[in-house]
Design a protein around this motif. Structure first.
Motif, PDB file in Angstrom:
ATOM      1  N   GLU A 160      17.679  38.411 -18.808  1.00 34.06           N
ATOM      2  CA  GLU A 160      17.979  37.033 -19.219  1.00 34.06           C
ATOM      3  C   GLU A 160      19.328  36.582 -18.637  1.00 34.06           C
ATOM      4  OE1 GLU A 160      17.875  37.088 -23.441  1.00 34.06           O
ATOM      5  OE2 GLU A 160      15.691  37.333 -23.572  1.00 34.06           O
ATOM      6  N   ASP A 167      18.749  35.946 -14.944  1.00 33.62           N
ATOM      7  CA  ASP A 167      18.012  34.688 -14.750  1.00 33.62           C
ATOM      8  C   ASP A 167      18.931  33.472 -14.901  1.00 33.62           C
ATOM      9  OD1 ASP A 167      15.717  36.099 -14.303  1.00 33.62           O
ATOM     10  OD2 ASP A 167      14.865  35.811 -16.311  1.00 33.62           O
ATOM     11  N   ASN A 168      19.826  33.507 -15.876  1.00 35.27           N
ATOM     12  CA  ASN A 168      20.765  32.399 -16.082  1.00 35.27           C
ATOM     13  C   ASN A 168      21.675  32.209 -14.866  1.00 35.27           C
ATOM     14  OD1 ASN A 168      19.802  31.855 -18.650  1.00 35.27           O
ATOM     15  ND2 ASN A 168      21.332  33.139 -19.668  1.00 35.27           N
ATOM     16  N   GLU A 214      19.668  30.784 -11.938  1.00 36.32           N
ATOM     17  CA  GLU A 214      19.378  29.354 -12.142  1.00 36.32           C
ATOM     18  C   GLU A 214      20.607  28.497 -11.834  1.00 36.32           C
ATOM     19  OE1 GLU A 214      17.894  26.348 -15.733  1.00 36.32           O
ATOM     20  OE2 GLU A 214      17.891  28.525 -16.037  1.00 36.32           O
ATOM     21  N   LEU A 215      21.792  28.980 -12.211  1.00 33.72           N
ATOM     22  CA  LEU A 215      23.018  28.226 -11.979  1.00 33.72           C
ATOM     23  C   LEU A 215      23.331  28.093 -10.487  1.00 33.72           C
ATOM     24  CD1 LEU A 215      25.564  26.900 -13.284  1.00 33.72           C
ATOM     25  CD2 LEU A 215      26.650  29.160 -13.144  1.00 33.72           C
ATOM     26  N   ASN A 217      27.825  37.768 -17.967  1.00 34.12           N
ATOM     27  CA  ASN A 217      27.294  36.640 -17.205  1.00 34.12           C
ATOM     28  C   ASN A 217      28.280  36.218 -16.118  1.00 34.12           C
ATOM     29  OD1 ASN A 217      25.309  34.405 -16.881  1.00 34.12           O
ATOM     30  ND2 ASN A 217      27.051  33.135 -17.473  1.00 34.12           N
TER      31      ASN A 217
END
Length: 509
Positions: A361, A364-365, A368-369, A400
């Motif tokens: 997750e 993926d974040n 996407e950014l 992150n």
């Protein structure tokens, strides 16, 4: 007889010298009768190891059989510069008595008379078994004196060098005895070296309680190096008496030529001034960064309003100008944010909020950014981080940030049409996240400096891509706060691979 006998080749002479030290127990004492060196045969005869004998007086072996006049006669003889030879009854470590033939040779140096004494010892039982003749005894003495003179000169040189250093130095034996201390050690910790040498470190516990803010930290360092005898260790401790200091404590194992562990060398370096300068610099950076934030927010805000038409219709040229302002304001905001993170890391102000995280997750974040920038360069992105990977105990915000930093570097330094891949796997209680690119790569020298603050490679492509030189330092610091590591492999012109290694179960939870 310091020169090589003309009848012997060098190899034969060295063999005789080695035999001398193997057959005879040798003890070297200073002018105060303190033992400063013994050989292996001394240990075989008496039962005392070098650590147990060095630093003690020569009466360590006294049996009580001879009266005080006997020992006074020996002392008067050798202090007058004359060799003493005779038979003694001495006591071994286990308490048993033995008879030995001993010769004590006073050795003079240029600095002083009778600077030290060499005692040659032979168990009478061994003499009977080996049938050592008077001629052999003479050969022994002739061989050992020049050898011990060389050893003493080397020891004096080493002592002088270590006494000249500004760092406090201590040699600790395998059983925690302080075998050697330099002058700075006594000055740092208000300790008389002669009183401490030969004594166990823990015998001075009350003194260390007075010297250090947390003396248990020092004890933990000593215990940890005993458990892992081959490792080096570095840690910072605070001193509160007789002077407040921040000390960098470095320790390394000491071995003899046979690779046998003898103890650990400890070096205490005063870093008070350095740390104070670092704190001042961090405070300055933090202050300036905060002051930049307010005007930057205004610049970005008004620029966005104008681009949205709030101040009227814009020409194409005006739009381009405003987009340039906004882009540079964003870059400056990123620099300010990174400087603030650096300041917080150095001040120890970042506290981890550990929770169970699914790493796919987080990945993926980040993807996407950064997807728009990756697509704009026509880069091929491959992600193989499976949802079935175990959850990891970590702070989502900072992990992150780490993955964004690595992915951002990958697209910055990979030419158009290149490949970026992100993969994950679990192994031996750790989670590995690997970010690989087909970019410009780095030399070995650049890889060694990669995680230092503000480091920028001299490659023209790197300079063109821009950056602060802080991202990787921040990333490594954040991963290490989680108990993990960042590893890198790279080949110039072919690309780089950065691997994050995180413990699945945090030791801080």
């Amino acid at each position: 007889m310091t020169n090589l006998p003309s009848a012997l080749r060098k190899e034969e002479w060295e063999k005789i010298r080695a035999s001398v030290l193997e057959i005879n127990g040798v003890l070297v004492a200073d002018s105060n009768g303190i033992i400063i060196w013994v050989n292996d045969t001394f240990t075989r005869i008496t039962g005392y190891s070098p650590e147990e004998a060095i630093g003690k007086k020569t009466n360590l072996l006294k049996s009580g059989y001879h009266d005080s006049e006997f020992y006074k006669d020996i002392w008067d003889t050798i202090t007058s510069g004359v060799v003493w030879s005779g038979v003694l009854i001495n006591r071994k470590k286990d308490g048993t008595f033995y008879t030995e033939l001993m010769s004590i040779i006073p050795v003079k140096t240029e600095e002083s008379n009778n600077a030290y004494y060499i005692a040659m010892k032979e168990d009478m039982k061994d003499i009977h078994n080996w049938k050592v003749s008077e001629k052999q005894q003479t050969t022994v003495l002739d061989g050992v004196v020049p050898l011990m003179t060389e050893l003493e000169e080397a020891r004096c040189t080493t002592d002088a060098m270590l006494d000249a250093t500004s760092e406090a130095v201590m040699l600790l034996s395998v059983n925690d005895k302080m075998l050697w201390l330099n002058r700075a050690f006594g000055r740092f910790f208000s300790l008389v070296a002669q009183d401490a040498i030969g004594q166990p470190f823990h015998n001075f516990n009350s003194h260390w309680d007075k010297v250090f803010e947390d003396s248990s930290k020092i004890m933990n360092i000593i215990n940890s190096v005993k458990e892992n005898q081959i490792s080096e260790h570095r840690e910072t401790v605070n001193q509160i008496w007789p002077q407040k200091r921040e000390l960098d404590v470095y320790s390394a194992p000491v071995e003899n030529v046979r690779k046998e562990y003898l103890g650990h060398l400890f070096v205490f370096r005063d870093v008070t001034r350095e740390r104070e300068l670092e704190r001042m610099k961090s405070e300055f950076v933090s202050l300036v960064s905060h002051e930049f934030r307010t005007p930057l927010t205004s610049i970005r805000g008004y620029t966005e309003m104008m681009l949205e038409g709030d101040a009227g219709e814009l020409t194409n040229e005006q739009t381009d100008f405003l987009k340039t302002i906004l882009r540079n304001a964003d870059n400056l905001a990123e620099i300010v944010n990174r400087l603030l993170v650096v300041s917080r890391l150095e001040a120890g102000a970042i506290k981890l909020d550990l929770r169970k995280l699914k790493i796919h997750e987080i990945v993926d974040n980040a993807v996407e950014l950064l997807r728009p920038q990756i697509d704009a360069k026509k880069l091929k992105l491959k992600v193989t981080v499976h949802p079935s990977l175990p959850a990891v105990e970590a702070d989502s915000q900072w992990i992150n940030q780490v993955i964004i930093n690595l992915l951002s570097n990958a697209y910055k330094y990979t030419p158009s049409g290149g490949i970026i891949s992100i993969s994950g796997e679990e192994k031996d209680g750790f989670l590995y996240i690997k970010v690989t690119d087909s970019g410009i790569g780095m030399s070995t020298d650049e890889q060694e400096k990669l995680f230092t603050k503000f480091f920028r490679a001299e490659n023209p492509e790197t300079i063109k891509a821009g950056g602060t030189g802080l991202g990787l330092w921040i990333s490594r610091s954040l991963v290490e706060m989680h108990g993990g590591k960042i590893l890198v492999t790279s080949i110039p012109g072919k690309g780089s691979a950065f691997t994050i290694k995180l413990p699945i179960k945090s030791k801080f939870s």
